[in-house]
Design an enzyme around this catalytic site. Sequence first.
Site: not given
Ligand SMILES: NC(=O)c1ccc[n+]([C@@H]2O[C@H](COP(=O)([O-])OP(=O)(O)OC[C@H]3O[C@@H](n4cnc5c(N)ncnc54)[C@H](OP(=O)(O)O)[C@@H]3O)[C@@H](O)[C@H]2O)c1
Length: 268
Positions: A144, A157
């Site tokens: 991130s 985080y």
């Molecule tokens: N969106 C943003 O603005 C943003 C910005 C910077 C970084 N990120 C990073 O990008 C990545 C994806 O984020 P996103 O926003 O696309 O999130 P999201 O839509 O909430 O998706 C998160 C995914 O991770 C899975 N997950 C979470 N914790 C887990 C665990 N302990 N074990 C197994 N699976 C787990 C969830 O599975 P379930 O279906 O089981 O819930 C889901 O498939 C993350 O690492 C996040 O920190 C996101």
Amino acid sequence: MDLQLKGRRALVTGSSSGIGEATARMLSEEGAVVVVHGRNRERAEQVAERIGAAGVAIGDLSTDEGAAQVHAGARKVLGGNIEILINNAGGSSTGNTSKPPLDISAKDFVSNYHANALGAVRMVHEAAREMVDAKFGRIINVSSAVALQPNNLGTDYSAAKSALNNYTVSLAGSLKGVGVTVNTITPGVIMVDGLIRFARGRYNDPNMSIEEITQRLANEKVFDLPPVGRLGMPDEVAMVACMLASPGLGFVTGSNYRVDGGQVRAVL
Ligand SMILES: NC(=O)c1ccc[n+]([C@@H]2O[C@H](COP(=O)([O-])OP(=O)(O)OC[C@H]3O[C@@H](n4cnc5c(N)ncnc54)[C@H](OP(=O)(O)O)[C@@H]3O)[C@@H](O)[C@H]2O)c1
């Protein structure tokens, strides 16, 4: 440009939604054999069907057992070792994103460390030795922007994500001449479905457009808009992940790619 991904075996963790789903879909469109992962089987299977993935692997990556289960499940679907491992699963496991450090406990730090740093470490332990034996592998860790430039909130985080960037550099440095690269991507704020749902609920408007959401959240200082003047889209992160996954990009390792619209002000 041919990314040479046809037939390559890929696991994208956390691909049952958001950035992971977009990455799994794009890899699949490029001809890779893709496994969708999440903790919820139904959600993962729906995504796998929608994007034409080969199957799903289910498990909680905040435990060693969960990671072993995901590795075994992915191997079974792929019929061979994982060649492309996208460690994308994560997100704030405590929901402390608007809390200052004095309101965040050591226990919260441990929880986020498991969800955002150790999940990737566990998957590396499961999959990397086979990559070394095969003399080919691509490991991409989704971190991130706040790992590089933390704000004053949700530091449990951001600290965990910083550890992931740090680990990436060490792991890349240790895998000398074996054909395995390791890189991070640091997204800024990305307009995933979860954020859209949050905003539509907050403003009680189920039809709010992405532009309206962006303006309202920015006006209320939920975040500052980056220099490009908008938030990112999942496909913009997925595109960089596909590039880093390409067998043609073997000279890039230990690097970080910022996909943040210019949010992080740094030379490196
Ligand atoms: N969106 C943003 O603005 C943003 C910005 C910077 C970084 N990120 C990073 O990008 C990545 C994806 O984020 P996103 O926003 O696309 O999130 P999201 O839509 O909430 O998706 C998160 C995914 O991770 C899975 N997950 C979470 N914790 C887990 C665990 N302990 N074990 C197994 N699976 C787990 C969830 O599975 P379930 O279906 O089981 O819930 C889901 O498939 C993350 O690492 C996040 O920190 C996101």
